[in-house]
Design an enzyme around this catalytic site. Structure first.
Site: not given
Length: 329
Positions: A197, A99, A72, A68
């Protein structure tokens, strides 16, 4: 003479054709290439891999946040390491709400410190982040892929740029497609990367509206399986802000294609998961992986990770190679 003219014309035609084809070649996009450090720092990828594997042996749940983190970073200002920077006034990307749940920054620091001992000033933090994301998945038994390297690091981080650039768990399919397209990614990249996911967790505030007030009339999201909704309501009360939820229940530590089966059963945790059934192309991919037990998912995931790793990169003389990933030189 006519034959000579034809030969010259054919030669120039081939030159033009080769030039056009080269512009689409995927092996050296924007100055990136697999094996960029083969000569300047031959042990670079092994050093990063060791840092990741050592950390993941102690805590296998780090895979999801490390993946992730790369996502990001790339979606905000491009894949140039801005998510790693820290400012004294706390107005950096790290402190933006999306975040705050990221973790594993010490792994980036440890890998970078080892690289600085081996080959000072050579390997960028943004490349470390890309390699860490790949190696974290390999540590979870995901087939490896060639990571293009050659990025340089940015010097700017801004807390205000995060929310507007990152896809949200509340997004519908139109918003998701638009956001991915703005980064140069297609619908296939969207559905494939959503498959990430399959590991990791979410939290109650990300789904409370789906359970209790979806249209403002104290109702549930009709696209959410009723039995699954009932089980989620037992875990998440309307005011719960802390409870963690497995995004792929029973398999959240294992990287596999079970996520797509859940989505097909209307059991995706987020609205953004359910949205994949609202577009013919993304829905087709979900159903294909469900029926074929994820036959192409691993390969597709590596391809889409490479595609994402090309977003907004700095190469050549732009940016810098940071000595420490949390601060500019």
């Amino acid at each position: 003479m006519a034959t000579l003219k034809m030969s010259i014309s054919w030669f120039f035609f081939l030159q033009i054709l080769f030039s056009l084809l080269s512009s689409f070649a995927p092996t050296n996009v924007q100055g990136l290439k697999v094996g960029f450090y083969d000569k300047s720092c031959p042990k670079a990828e092994l050093i990063v891999k060791k840092s990741v594997f050592d950390a993941m042996k102690k805590d296998p749940t780090l895979g999801a946040p490390l993946l992730r983190m790369f996502f990001h970073d790339c979606f905000v200002r491009g894949c140039e390491g801005s998510v790693l920077l820290e400012l004294k006034n706390k107005k950096d990307e790290k402190n933006a709400v999306p975040n705050l749940s990221l973790r594993g920054f010490e792994i980036i620091d440890n890998a970078k410190a080892a690289l600085e001992k081996e080959c000072p000033g050579i390997v960028s933090c943004s490349d470390v982040l890309a390699l860490v994301a790949r190696d974290a998945m390999v540590a979870l038994n995901v087939p490896s892929w060639g990571v293009e390297t050659g990025r340089r690091d940015g010097r700017v981080t801004n807390i205000n740029e995060v929310t507007s650039n990152l896809p949200s768990p509340f997004d519908n399919i139109t918003s998701l497609i638009t956001q991915f397209r703005s980064k140069g990614l297609g619908k296939k990249d969207l559905v494939v990367l959503s498959g990430g996911h399959t590991i990791g967790i979410g939290h109650c505030p990300q789904i409370t509206n789906r359970l209790y007030n979806f249209t403002g009339k104290r109702d549930s999201d009709p696209n959410l399986d009723t039995e699954y909704a009932a089980s989620l309501r037992k875990k998440c009360k309307p005011t719960d802000t802390t409870t963690a939820l497995e995004m792929d229940p029973g398999s959240f530590k294992t990287f596999d294609a079970s996520y797509f089966k859940l989505v097909s059963q209307r059991r995706g945790l987020f609205q953004s998961d359910a949205a994949l059934l609202d577009n013919q192309e993304t829905k087709s991919y979900v159903l294909k992986q469900t029926k074929s037990y994820g036959s192409t998912f691993f390969k597709d995931f590596g391809v889409s990770m490479v595609n994402m790793g090309r977003i907004g990169v700095l190469t050549g003389r732009t940016g810098e190679v940071r000595k420490k990933c949390r601060m500019v030189n």
